[in-house]
Design an enzyme around this catalytic site. Structure first.
Site: not given
Length: 166
Positions: A44, A83, A108
């Site tokens: 990701s 992230h 998210d």
């Protein structure tokens, strides 16, 4: 091998594990994070970080900034997520963050706990990424995803311990 040699070998093994534990705890205290080193488990964050990269975290900064790569945990889930901070909001003595993976199309919000719109910087963040080692953590992924590799490694370590005459 006599009893004295066996005890010496056992103490040597205990010393290695104790030293590793003390080093981990010291690093945790210095970084102000319960998990100062994590392994990237998914794609990701590509191209910035690849699966298997080891990340070194720091949690002594007062606040994360937009663009920082952070590691956070969701209540009730044990896997940390790596992230980038997309947005930040400030409340009374609190900072709230919205994150997104570089390789993901959406933010998210769907990953957060139910009725949670932002991450709380103080309670949800494990740390901010400060350094990384590419691909070094891939062994960890192999150990968790491939039981044959795990058993082979454990067997090799056990056999090595039995055959070493020191």
């Amino acid at each position: 091998m006599n009893l004295r040699q066996q005890l010496t070998q056992l103490l040597s093994i205990a010393y290695v594990f104790t030293s590793a534990f003390v080093a981990w705890k010291a690093l945790s205290i210095v970084a102000n994070s319960h998990s100062p080193i994590v392994v990237v488990l998914s794609g990701s964050m590509e191209p910035a970080f690849q699966r298997g990269d080891i990340l070194f975290l720091w949690n002594r900064d007062s606040q994360a900034k937009v663009g920082d790569v952070v590691v956070y945990e969701i209540k009730g889930k044990s896997i940390p997520i790596v992230h980038r901070v997309l947005r930040e909001h400030h409340g009374k003595d609190k900072q709230f963050l919205l994150t997104k993976g570089d390789n993901n199309a959406l933010d998210d919000l769907s990953l957060y706990a139910r009725k949670q719109n932002y991450l709380n910087q103080k309670t949800d963040l494990v740390g901010t990424v400060k350094a990384y080692l590419p691909k070094v953590g891939y062994v960890t992924i192999l150990l968790t995803e491939n039981m044959y590799f795990r058993y082979a490694l454990l067997g090799f370590m056990g056999l090595s311990a039995l055959l070493s005459g020191e």
